[in-house]
Design a protein around this motif. Structure first.
Motif, mmCIF file in Angstrom:
data_model
loop_
_atom_site.group_PDB
_atom_site.id
_atom_site.type_symbol
_atom_site.label_atom_id
_atom_site.label_comp_id
_atom_site.label_asym_id
_atom_site.label_seq_id
_atom_site.Cartn_x
_atom_site.Cartn_y
_atom_site.Cartn_z
ATOM 1 N N GLU A 128 -6.844 -2.677 -12.901
ATOM 2 C CA GLU A 128 -6.535 -1.348 -12.366
ATOM 3 C C GLU A 128 -7.776 -0.474 -12.137
ATOM 4 O O GLU A 128 -7.643 0.699 -11.810
ATOM 5 N N GLU A 129 -8.968 -1.034 -12.297
ATOM 6 C CA GLU A 129 -10.175 -0.247 -12.054
ATOM 7 C C GLU A 129 -10.358 -0.014 -10.560
ATOM 8 O O GLU A 129 -10.243 -0.954 -9.767
ATOM 9 N N PRO A 130 -10.604 1.211 -10.127
ATOM 10 C CA PRO A 130 -10.766 1.485 -8.692
ATOM 11 C C PRO A 130 -12.072 0.913 -8.170
ATOM 12 O O PRO A 130 -12.938 0.493 -8.943
ATOM 13 N N PRO A 131 -12.255 0.882 -6.844
ATOM 14 C CA PRO A 131 -13.492 0.348 -6.276
ATOM 15 C C PRO A 131 -14.715 1.145 -6.738
ATOM 16 O O PRO A 131 -14.714 2.372 -6.715
ATOM 17 N N CYS A 132 -15.749 0.433 -7.162
ATOM 18 C CA CYS A 132 -16.991 1.084 -7.556
ATOM 19 C C CYS A 132 -17.842 1.355 -6.322
ATOM 20 O O CYS A 132 -17.502 0.961 -5.201
ATOM 21 N N ARG A 133 -18.977 2.038 -6.515
ATOM 22 C CA ARG A 133 -19.832 2.369 -5.383
ATOM 23 C C ARG A 133 -20.357 1.116 -4.682
ATOM 24 O O ARG A 133 -20.536 1.108 -3.464
ATOM 25 N N LYS A 134 -20.611 0.058 -5.454
ATOM 26 C CA LYS A 134 -21.113 -1.167 -4.834
ATOM 27 C C LYS A 134 -20.070 -1.789 -3.906
ATOM 28 O O LYS A 134 -20.403 -2.324 -2.845
ATOM 29 N N ILE A 135 -18.810 -1.751 -4.306
ATOM 30 C CA ILE A 135 -17.753 -2.302 -3.457
ATOM 31 C C ILE A 135 -17.563 -1.418 -2.230
ATOM 32 O O ILE A 135 -17.336 -1.910 -1.115
ATOM 33 N N GLN A 136 -17.678 -0.104 -2.403
ATOM 34 C CA GLN A 136 -17.600 0.784 -1.248
ATOM 35 C C GLN A 136 -18.744 0.497 -0.276
ATOM 36 O O GLN A 136 -18.547 0.453 0.945
ATOM 37 N N GLY A 137 -19.944 0.290 -0.814
ATOM 38 C CA GLY A 137 -21.076 -0.052 0.037
ATOM 39 C C GLY A 137 -20.888 -1.392 0.722
ATOM 40 O O GLY A 137 -21.271 -1.575 1.886
ATOM 41 N N LEU A 138 -20.276 -2.356 0.004
ATOM 42 C CA LEU A 138 -19.985 -3.656 0.587
ATOM 43 C C LEU A 138 -19.013 -3.512 1.758
ATOM 44 O O LEU A 138 -19.178 -4.148 2.808
ATOM 45 N N ALA A 139 -17.999 -2.672 1.585
ATOM 46 C CA ALA A 139 -17.037 -2.441 2.663
ATOM 47 C C ALA A 139 -17.724 -1.892 3.906
ATOM 48 O O ALA A 139 -17.446 -2.323 5.035
ATOM 49 N N LEU A 140 -18.645 -0.951 3.711
ATOM 50 C CA LEU A 140 -19.382 -0.382 4.843
ATOM 51 C C LEU A 140 -20.242 -1.450 5.522
ATOM 52 O O LEU A 140 -20.329 -1.499 6.758
ATOM 53 N N ARG A 141 -20.862 -2.298 4.732
ATOM 54 C CA ARG A 141 -21.702 -3.358 5.294
ATOM 55 C C ARG A 141 -20.871 -4.323 6.131
ATOM 56 O O ARG A 141 -21.279 -4.725 7.237
ATOM 57 N N LEU A 142 -19.702 -4.711 5.624
ATOM 58 C CA LEU A 142 -18.844 -5.628 6.363
ATOM 59 C C LEU A 142 -18.346 -4.997 7.655
ATOM 60 O O LEU A 142 -18.223 -5.673 8.689
#
Length: 268
Positions: A221-235
């Protein structure tokens, strides 16, 4: 500075009109402990950015009681009756549908246009599929399939085989994510050793330098961290527009070759 830049980029993405669906790809190579938590949080991050997301899950097959992509491809207007208030994140079984698209590689442009038409109201379409099906679907395009790995020993083998298929057969350079587990179960190797082993295999036998992104495996249940948000932007930066079945052909991957002494040479 990183947080400010990320938030600014997310805000710009949310304000940008969606001209049509964008395709992302994620490789399924049998390591669900790494793949599914990352996929779930990647979808949450995209929804937070203002995108409506559909995941085409090629690891699940469509049935009469659980229809999906195969039925939509048979009836292109099936999607029209969908409730406009549906959730912003949808998962559809797509095993048969993706295989049918792969069976007609000469029609790839038309197939991608059809996907764009089916999901024209979505912002992002994520194809979650084995590498051998991604290659005929999006091979030699600018898309960067997401390849997630954990510290499980089996993940090194299956991840390497998937990487080889993408590079050699599809001329696709994936975004590799190393999911770091703080509490490792039995039959695992240290995350750093896993990344090093993959890097060494890829360099020695494929002539390819692996640049993995390390992300801590999230708790339940942990929300997306900043690294995952950055990964989404990269993709998103390397996503494939589906509105017109757009394809950007890549040049031959420099230095990618299969050595005769590759210990995994029989696995492709």
């Amino acid at each position: 500075m990183l947080e400010h830049t990320l938030n600014q980029a997310a805000g710009l993405l949310a304000l940008t009109p969606h001209a049509g669906p964008q395709m992302l790809a994620m490789v399924s190579h049998g390591d669900e402990q790494a793949e599914l938590p990352l996929l779930w949080r990647l979808c949450l991050a995209l929804v937070d950015f203002g995108y409506s997301v559909t995941v085409l899950d090629a690891t699940t097959y469509e049935t009469e009681t659980n229809p999906g992509l195969d039925q939509m491809l048979d009836d292109r207007y099936w999607h029209e009756d969908e409730d406009l208030d549906t959730p912003a994140w949808t998962v559809l079984p797509a095993g048969r549908g993706i295989q049918n698209l792969c069976a007609a590689p000469a029609r790839r442009q038309q197939n991608l246009r059809q996907l764009g038409q089916l999901f024209r109201h979505d912002g992002v379409v994520i194809v979650y599929s084995p590498a051998e099906w991604l290659v005929p679907l999006v091979g030699e395009t600018g898309i960067e399939p997401l390849l997630a790995m954990s510290s499980m020993k089996s993940s090194l083998l299956t991840g390497y085989v998937a990487l080889k298929r993408l590079l050699i057969n599809g001329k696709l350079e994936p975004t590799i994510v190393n999911m770091i587990q703080e509490h490792r179960p039995a039959k695992v190797i240290a995350s750093g050793a896993m990344a090093t082993s993959l890097s060494e295999c890829a360099k020695n036998f494929l002539g390819y330098d692996v640049k993995a992104i390390n992300i801590a495996a999230p708790a339940d249940e942990e929300p997306p961290c900043r690294k995952i948000q950055g990964l989404a932007l990269r993709l998103l930066e390397n996503a494939m527009p589906l509105r017109n079945g757009f394809l950007t052909t890549l040049p031959e991957a420099g230095g990618v070759h299969l050595h005769a002494d590759d210990p995994f040479a029989g696995s492709h």
